[in-house]
Design an enzyme around this catalytic site. Structure first.
Site, PDB file in Angstrom:
ATOM      1  N   HIS A   1     -21.357 -24.815  67.412  1.00 37.34           N
ATOM      2  CA  HIS A   1     -21.638 -24.080  66.169  1.00 37.34           C
ATOM      3  C   HIS A   1     -21.852 -22.607  66.502  1.00 37.34           C
ATOM      4  O   HIS A   1     -20.968 -21.989  67.089  1.00 37.34           O
ATOM      5  CB  HIS A   1     -22.847 -24.744  65.478  1.00 37.34           C
ATOM      6  CG  HIS A   1     -23.138 -24.310  64.081  1.00 37.34           C
ATOM      7  ND1 HIS A   1     -22.325 -23.512  63.331  1.00 37.34           N
ATOM      8  CD2 HIS A   1     -24.202 -24.598  63.282  1.00 37.34           C
ATOM      9  CE1 HIS A   1     -22.854 -23.321  62.136  1.00 37.34           C
ATOM     10  NE2 HIS A   1     -24.007 -23.956  62.077  1.00 37.34           N
TER      11      HIS A   1
ATOM     12  N   HIS B   1     -11.785 -25.159  63.671  1.00 34.27           N
ATOM     13  CA  HIS B   1     -12.801 -25.145  62.614  1.00 34.27           C
ATOM     14  C   HIS B   1     -12.638 -26.398  61.767  1.00 34.27           C
ATOM     15  O   HIS B   1     -11.534 -26.858  61.525  1.00 34.27           O
ATOM     16  CB  HIS B   1     -12.636 -23.906  61.720  1.00 34.27           C
ATOM     17  CG  HIS B   1     -13.872 -23.579  60.950  1.00 34.27           C
ATOM     18  ND1 HIS B   1     -14.187 -24.195  59.780  1.00 34.27           N
ATOM     19  CD2 HIS B   1     -14.875 -22.718  61.226  1.00 34.27           C
ATOM     20  CE1 HIS B   1     -15.335 -23.704  59.338  1.00 34.27           C
ATOM     21  NE2 HIS B   1     -15.780 -22.820  60.193  1.00 34.27           N
TER      22      HIS B   1
ATOM     23  N   ASP C   1     -16.302 -16.852  65.812  1.00 29.91           N
ATOM     24  CA  ASP C   1     -16.968 -16.614  67.106  1.00 29.91           C
ATOM     25  C   ASP C   1     -16.040 -16.070  68.173  1.00 29.91           C
ATOM     26  O   ASP C   1     -16.509 -15.698  69.254  1.00 29.91           O
ATOM     27  CB  ASP C   1     -17.594 -17.926  67.599  1.00 29.91           C
ATOM     28  CG  ASP C   1     -18.768 -18.319  66.728  1.00 29.91           C
ATOM     29  OD1 ASP C   1     -18.805 -19.454  66.232  1.00 29.91           O
ATOM     30  OD2 ASP C   1     -19.643 -17.453  66.493  1.00 29.91           O
TER      31      ASP C   1
HETATM   32  C1  SDX Z   1     -18.913 -22.029  63.611  1.00 30.06           C
HETATM   33  O1  SDX Z   1     -18.835 -25.097  59.792  1.00 30.06           O
HETATM   34  C2  SDX Z   1     -18.857 -23.831  59.789  1.00 30.06           C
HETATM   35  O2  SDX Z   1     -18.606 -23.184  58.795  1.00 30.06           O
HETATM   36  C3  SDX Z   1     -19.268 -23.177  61.076  1.00 30.06           C
HETATM   37  C4  SDX Z   1     -19.146 -21.677  61.135  1.00 30.06           C
HETATM   38  C5  SDX Z   1     -20.123 -21.003  60.203  1.00 30.06           C
HETATM   39  O3  SDX Z   1     -19.869 -19.857  59.805  1.00 30.06           O
HETATM   40  O4  SDX Z   1     -21.193 -21.603  59.967  1.00 30.06           O
HETATM   41  O5  SDX Z   1     -17.836 -21.268  60.803  1.00 30.06           O
HETATM   42  C6  SDX Z   1     -19.470 -21.160  62.544  1.00 30.06           C
HETATM   43  O6  SDX Z   1     -19.590 -22.919  64.050  1.00 30.06           O
HETATM   44  C7  SDX Z   1     -17.496 -21.820  64.064  1.00 30.06           C
HETATM   45  C8  SDX Z   1     -17.047 -22.857  65.120  1.00 30.06           C
HETATM   46  C9  SDX Z   1     -17.522 -22.376  66.487  1.00 30.06           C
HETATM   47  N1  SDX Z   1     -17.284 -23.443  67.487  1.00 30.06           N
HETATM   48  C10 SDX Z   1     -16.357 -23.282  68.430  1.00 30.06           C
HETATM   49  O7  SDX Z   1     -15.576 -22.333  68.507  1.00 30.06           O
HETATM   50  C11 SDX Z   1     -16.338 -24.403  69.464  1.00 30.06           C
HETATM   51  C12 SDX Z   1     -14.909 -24.849  69.716  1.00 30.06           C
HETATM   52  N2  SDX Z   1     -14.403 -25.508  68.494  1.00 30.06           N
HETATM   53  C13 SDX Z   1     -14.535 -26.915  68.407  1.00 30.06           C
HETATM   54  O8  SDX Z   1     -15.424 -27.579  69.183  1.00 30.06           O
HETATM   55  C14 SDX Z   1     -14.143 -27.534  67.072  1.00 30.06           C
HETATM   56  O9  SDX Z   1     -12.989 -26.931  66.668  1.00 30.06           O
HETATM   57  C15 SDX Z   1     -15.178 -27.506  65.955  1.00 30.06           C
HETATM   58  C16 SDX Z   1     -16.474 -28.056  66.393  1.00 30.06           C
HETATM   59  C17 SDX Z   1     -15.373 -26.103  65.475  1.00 30.06           C
HETATM   60  C18 SDX Z   1     -14.633 -28.340  64.808  1.00 30.06           C
HETATM   61  O10 SDX Z   1     -14.635 -29.645  65.235  1.00 30.06           O
HETATM   62  P1  SDX Z   1     -14.009 -30.838  64.329  1.00 30.06           P
HETATM   63  O11 SDX Z   1     -13.603 -30.344  62.995  1.00 30.06           O
HETATM   64  O12 SDX Z   1     -14.958 -31.984  64.387  1.00 30.06           O
HETATM   65  O13 SDX Z   1     -12.664 -31.147  65.082  1.00 30.06           O
HETATM   66  P2  SDX Z   1     -12.524 -32.155  66.302  1.00 30.06           P
HETATM   67  O14 SDX Z   1     -13.575 -31.833  67.319  1.00 30.06           O
HETATM   68  O15 SDX Z   1     -12.444 -33.532  65.755  1.00 30.06           O
HETATM   69  O16 SDX Z   1     -11.093 -31.711  66.904  1.00 30.06           O
HETATM   70  C19 SDX Z   1      -9.887 -32.175  66.316  1.00 30.06           C
HETATM   71  C20 SDX Z   1      -8.867 -32.104  67.461  1.00 30.06           C
HETATM   72  C21 SDX Z   1      -9.333 -32.839  68.721  1.00 30.06           C
HETATM   73  O17 SDX Z   1      -8.162 -33.199  69.434  1.00 30.06           O
HETATM   74  P3  SDX Z   1      -7.668 -34.776  69.390  1.00 30.06           P
HETATM   75  O18 SDX Z   1      -8.890 -35.630  69.725  1.00 30.06           O
HETATM   76  O19 SDX Z   1      -7.198 -34.963  67.954  1.00 30.06           O
HETATM   77  O20 SDX Z   1      -6.571 -34.851  70.419  1.00 30.06           O
HETATM   78  O21 SDX Z   1      -8.710 -30.735  67.874  1.00 30.06           O
HETATM   79  C22 SDX Z   1      -9.152 -30.600  69.213  1.00 30.06           C
HETATM   80  C23 SDX Z   1     -10.036 -31.797  69.528  1.00 30.06           C
HETATM   81  O22 SDX Z   1     -10.021 -32.083  70.922  1.00 30.06           O
HETATM   82  N3  SDX Z   1      -9.930 -29.361  69.271  1.00 30.06           N
HETATM   83  C24 SDX Z   1      -9.881 -28.482  70.266  1.00 30.06           C
HETATM   84  C25 SDX Z   1     -10.728 -27.438  69.879  1.00 30.06           C
HETATM   85  N4  SDX Z   1     -11.266 -27.707  68.686  1.00 30.06           N
HETATM   86  C26 SDX Z   1     -10.771 -28.908  68.307  1.00 30.06           C
HETATM   87  N5  SDX Z   1      -9.187 -28.497  71.457  1.00 30.06           N
HETATM   88  C27 SDX Z   1      -9.374 -27.413  72.257  1.00 30.06           C
HETATM   89  N6  SDX Z   1     -10.183 -26.350  71.938  1.00 30.06           N
HETATM   90  C28 SDX Z   1     -10.873 -26.345  70.762  1.00 30.06           C
HETATM   91  N7  SDX Z   1     -11.651 -25.304  70.459  1.00 30.06           N
END
Ligand code: SDX
Length: 429
Positions: free
Chosen positions: A269, A308, A364
């Site tokens: 997050h 996201h 971020d």
């Molecule tokens: C914020 O919700 C909000 O609004 C949050 C926010 C706000 O203003 O409050 O916008 C702020 O928290 C932004 C997000 C910051 N986090 C990151 O940058 C961390 C990296 N991102 C991820 O961990 C992920 O994308 C999330 C947590 C942001 C979202 O996760 P989801 O929606 O639960 O998606 P998921 O983890 O189920 O991923 C779906 C697929 C997976 O691959 P498969 O299992 O389908 O093969 O996408 C892949 C994940 O492995 N994936 C990534 C990835 N993010 C998702 N692979 C590599 N790098 C990534 N960053």
């Protein structure tokens, strides 16, 4: 039969049910009527870990269209607000639903400015942390501690009491953040200067040295306003959901906000901005990007600052932050990490692994690069997120308390554990 209904056939019994559709949703409680013959059958519920497809509330604060990359606060596009407003104007908009006129803004700014100082005991509380305590740990703990200084805040049904805590919290979070930073670097605390703007005063408390009056750089002051506007709210994200959930128990806003900030602290997050800088340093150079991308695709690492839950397009905030970076670099000098970040984005956006998963830069990805150029250590980046998000958290808290649909948060579960069993006599020893 109105066409705003869903007809469900339970193939276990052959019975059909009609469920109303309102605002593109059905009420989960309407599924309880779908039962088997057994009298003790509680009826169907929904199973939705992480709330992938569940609305927890109705809200009128922020609208996001993830597919189109749209973000609006009270209907105003984020780019227009970032271009034309100050953060405190946007905080007013979020809370009151309309932008302030001149008198309303003057009163609003005065109310907040008069609350910037921390009780001296709070300052002493903060000196109890180790010098290397993470500033988010100091922030979360100190915000929670404020609940002991303002016991009246427990009167959460009194609108005027809620309003005063809003002023206090929005005014004090920059002071807490700056004091945490000064504690980390062993510098004496620089007290608030109420002649300065909200962001100018924050820079003063962070970077004032021995000069009698700190003069904030106007470009940095404005860049912080833009960054704070972009981080002010984002509908039902993890930390806002936490704020609403704790608030639903009628906890005071200081304790609830400490919980929300704890959720934000997580690397998935708001902790991602700090993780992005660690990732860029670990990559080290443009030539090492392909190797890192391969590790991402192998599932060994995540591309922090990408992806996201809602945006399946470019996060509009990332685009504005990237533009702001150039203005800051004019003053601070270019942060070389931006070159790795820009090339990393270019490669990722052309790679099928990220395209297929609709992974784009989020808020971020670039913010930390600016904060570092401003002279902030990466440990402070999530604190920089928590300061403006305080406006969003408190606005959602207010909306939740005024919402007649809301009650204490208590989700169901699907129990798959042991059935009833008796303690064997031996086990009683
Ligand atoms: C914020 O919700 C909000 O609004 C949050 C926010 C706000 O203003 O409050 O916008 C702020 O928290 C932004 C997000 C910051 N986090 C990151 O940058 C961390 C990296 N991102 C991820 O961990 C992920 O994308 C999330 C947590 C942001 C979202 O996760 P989801 O929606 O639960 O998606 P998921 O983890 O189920 O991923 C779906 C697929 C997976 O691959 P498969 O299992 O389908 O093969 O996408 C892949 C994940 O492995 N994936 C990534 C990835 N993010 C998702 N692979 C590599 N790098 C990534 N960053």
């Amino acid at each position: 039969m109105s066409n705003q209904t869903l007809t469900i056939t339970d193939n276990r019994t052959g019975k059909t049910y009609s469920v109303g559709i309102e605002n593109g949703a059905i009420k989960a409680t309407d599924l309880r009527q779908i039962k088997l013959a057994e009298a003790d059958d509680p009826g169907l519920c929904t199973y939705d870990p992480g709330f992938m497809n569940t609305a927890s509330c109705k809200s009128r604060i922020t609208y996001i269209d993830g597919d189109k990359g749209v973000l609006e606060y009270r209907g105003y596009p984020i780019a227009q607000l970032a271009e034309s407003c100050t953060f405190l104007e946007v905080a007013y908009l979020l809370y009151h639903g309309e932008l302030p006129n001149e008198k309303q803004l003057t009163d609003w700014v005065n109310q907040i400015t008069t609350h910037t100082i921390l009780h001296e005991n709070v300052k002493q509380f903060m000196t109890g942390f180790r010098y290397d305590a993470h500033p988010m740990g100091i922030f979360v703990s100190t915000v929670a501690a404020l609940s002991t200084f303002y016991p009246e805040a427990k009167k959460i049904n009194d609108k005027s009491v809620r309003m005063k805590q809003f002023y206090r919290l929005l005014a004090k979070v920059p002071t807490i953040a700056a004091f945490a930073y000064r504690h980390n670097i062993g510098m004496p605390y620089a007290y608030p200067d109420n002649d300065l703007s909200y962001t100018g005063n924050f820079l003063n408390m962070m970077f004032k040295k021995t000069e009698t009056k700190y003069k904030p750089n106007k470009v940095m002051e404005r860049a912080l306003d833009i960054l704070f506007i972009l981080h002010a709210d984002h509908e039902q994200n993890c930390s806002t959901n936490t704020m609403r959930s704790i608030g639903s128990a009628h906890t005071d806003p200081y304790s609830a906000l400490a919980g929300a900030a704890s959720a934000l602290y997580g690397p998935l997050h708001g902790g991602a901005n700090e993780a992005v800088l660690r990732m860029l340093r670990e990559i080290g150079s443009v030539s090492k990007i392909p190797e890192f991308i391969n590790r991402c695709k192998a599932g060994e690492v995540r591309l922090m600052g990408f992806g996201h839950r809602v945006y399946k397009n470019y996060d509009p905030r990332a685009r504005i932050i990237k533009q702001t970076a150039d203005e800051v670099f004019e003053v601070t000098g270019r942060n070389p990490l931006i070159d790795i970040a820009v090339e990393l984005e270019r490669i990722a956006l052309n790679d099928d692994y990220f395209i297929k998963r609709k992974l784009y830069p989020n808020v971020d990805f670039y913010s930390g690069i600016i904060y570092e150029a401003m002279g902030l250590p990466s440990e402070m980046f999530t604190v920089m997120f928590a300061i403006p998000r305080t406006a969003g958290w408190l606005t959602h808290w207010e909306e939740m308390l005024d919402d007649e649909d809301q009650k204490i948060a208590r989700p169901k579960q699907i129990y798959l554990g042991q059935g009833t069993r008796d303690l064997a006599p031996a086990a009683r020893k």
